[in-house]
Design a protein around this motif. Sequence first.
Motif, mmCIF file in Angstrom:
data_model
loop_
_atom_site.group_PDB
_atom_site.id
_atom_site.type_symbol
_atom_site.label_atom_id
_atom_site.label_comp_id
_atom_site.label_asym_id
_atom_site.label_seq_id
_atom_site.Cartn_x
_atom_site.Cartn_y
_atom_site.Cartn_z
ATOM 1 N N PHE A 31 0.833 -1.203 0.000
ATOM 2 C CA PHE A 31 0.000 0.000 0.000
ATOM 3 C C PHE A 31 0.865 1.249 0.000
ATOM 4 O O PHE A 31 0.568 2.231 -0.700
ATOM 5 C CB PHE A 31 -0.931 -0.009 1.216
ATOM 6 N N LYS A 78 0.877 4.012 -2.914
ATOM 7 C CA LYS A 78 0.626 5.427 -2.587
ATOM 8 C C LYS A 78 1.688 6.315 -3.210
ATOM 9 O O LYS A 78 1.383 7.416 -3.696
ATOM 10 C CB LYS A 78 0.589 5.612 -1.071
ATOM 11 N N LEU A 103 -8.223 -2.868 -4.594
ATOM 12 C CA LEU A 103 -6.960 -2.179 -4.859
ATOM 13 C C LEU A 103 -7.044 -1.348 -6.134
ATOM 14 O O LEU A 103 -6.630 -0.187 -6.170
ATOM 15 C CB LEU A 103 -5.822 -3.187 -4.988
ATOM 16 N N GLU A 115 -9.156 1.681 -5.624
ATOM 17 C CA GLU A 115 -8.592 2.664 -4.697
ATOM 18 C C GLU A 115 -7.449 3.460 -5.307
ATOM 19 O O GLU A 115 -7.266 4.639 -4.989
ATOM 20 C CB GLU A 115 -8.111 1.952 -3.429
#
Length: 224
Positions: free
Chosen positions: A136, A140, A172, A175
Amino acid sequence: MEKCKARIDSLYNGSAVDGKGLRCVVFFTGCNMRCGFCHNPETWTEKGREISLSELVARIKRYRSYIKNGGVTLSGGEPFLQAKFCIELVKELHKENIGVIIETNGLIVDKELIELCDGIRLDIKNQDAPIDGKVFEFLKYCQSCDKFVTMTNVLVPSLNDTQQKLSVLKTLKQEFSCIKELKFLAFRKLCESKYQRLNMPFPYEKYREGSREDLQKAYEFLES
């Protein structure tokens, strides 16, 4: 460039499955995961050969005419384990107008290397355990610098083709807008002989190979 060195297993020219177009693939040695379905277990245990930056760039340039519509893919093993070398390699190849993408498990967040490369192939490992939090963090940072990410996933029938497992990938992709595409790769056992040669058990021997139908079902779920 002679002092800048890395350890690689091999250099393969003409791949059509490691990114867009025909590509030259550099397989680095060393891995921080050792997945049970890995096709390159030799990169875990064998040191490979040491190569200088200048030698590697010279070898890649020989294939310029073959990869003119593709580029170079850094793979392994895990190339981010040798990030300093990869940074210099990308810089030198960019001077030659050769694009570079990197295949990675996303557990090492080297910001300079992420920024420099022309794209990421992030292989999500959701077969045996929950996705690591570092992934993650990696995504990001890719999102923050608008890096083109292709998310790949080795689909192993009865292991990670359930709705629960696939839902994680779907979430995922929703997002992180930097994930432009998701590609399922059918589990294969072509690597079994490598495990035998290395006197290592093949952890996924009990699972059947993936089929076209398995992939189709996964894509259909992703689009539902």
